[in-house]
Scaffold this motif. Structure first.
Motif: not given
Ligand code: S3P
Length: 175
Positions: A41-43, A45-48, A50-53, A63-68
């Motif tokens: 879901x993070x990937x 939403x961010x179009x990126x 995880x390693x790149x983030x 962690x902030x994005x993951x929390x949301x």
């Protein structure tokens, strides 16, 4: 009852390589429910990736994005939710998980055998925290996280020597 609560039927936590995705998918299938993974879901939403983030924006921002994303899912997704291994270590995410349990939610901690999990976690490509000195890193993270996972979980299943099908059965017996 007017409507079902908008919350996951169960949330899977545990170390990278514990089998959260594999066993969570199996449980979702057996219960006829949807399955969602917070990393995916993070990937999306961010179009990126995880390693790149991690590389471009750093772990605190991840962690902030993951929390949301996790808080959104805890309040809306009605299937089986699997979380990134580090998510319960974030204060806000942990508090949201504690509220979810107080409201009657189920948190399944898949307690991995270190040897088995380390082999499996080498296979995934989205694990920047384990890229170097994988073994020592994994054990250090495990020591920090196991007490937290154990404290917030409502069901703990040791996966050592279990096939995904057997582990899924053990999870469902505990739910
Ligand atoms: C992390 C685990 C990963 C992913 C990110 C950080 C961690 O998820 O969220 O690389 O801190 O343990 P998995 O647990 O699915 O590998």
């Amino acid at each position: 009852r007017l409507s079902a609560p908008n919350r996951p039927v169960a949330v899977f936590i545990g170390m990278p390589g514990a089998g959260k995705t594999r066993i969570g998918t199996e449980v979702a299938h057996l219960l006829g429910l949807g399955f969602v993974d917070s990393d995916e879901q993070i990937e999306k939403r961010e179009h990126e990736s995880i390693p790149s983030i991690f590389a471009t924006r750093g772990e605190p921002e991840f962690r902030r994005i993951e929390n949301e994303v996790v808080e959104d899912l805890l309040g809306s997704f009605e299937g089986i939710l699997s979380l990134g291994g580090g998510s319960p270590m974030h204060e806000g995410t942990r508090a949201a998980l504690e509220r979810y349990v107080q409201d009657g939610g189920t948190i399944v901690y898949l307690r991995a055998d270190p040897e088995e999990a380390m082999v499996r976690s080498q296979h995934g490509g989205n694990r920047p925290l384990l890229a170097h000195d994988a073994r020592t890193r994994w054990m250090n993270l495990y020591k920090q996280r196991d007490p937290v996972y154990s404290r917030i979980a409502t069901v703990i299943v040791a996966t050592r020597g279990k096939t995904p099908a057997k582990a899924a059965k053990a999870v469902m017996e505990g739910m």
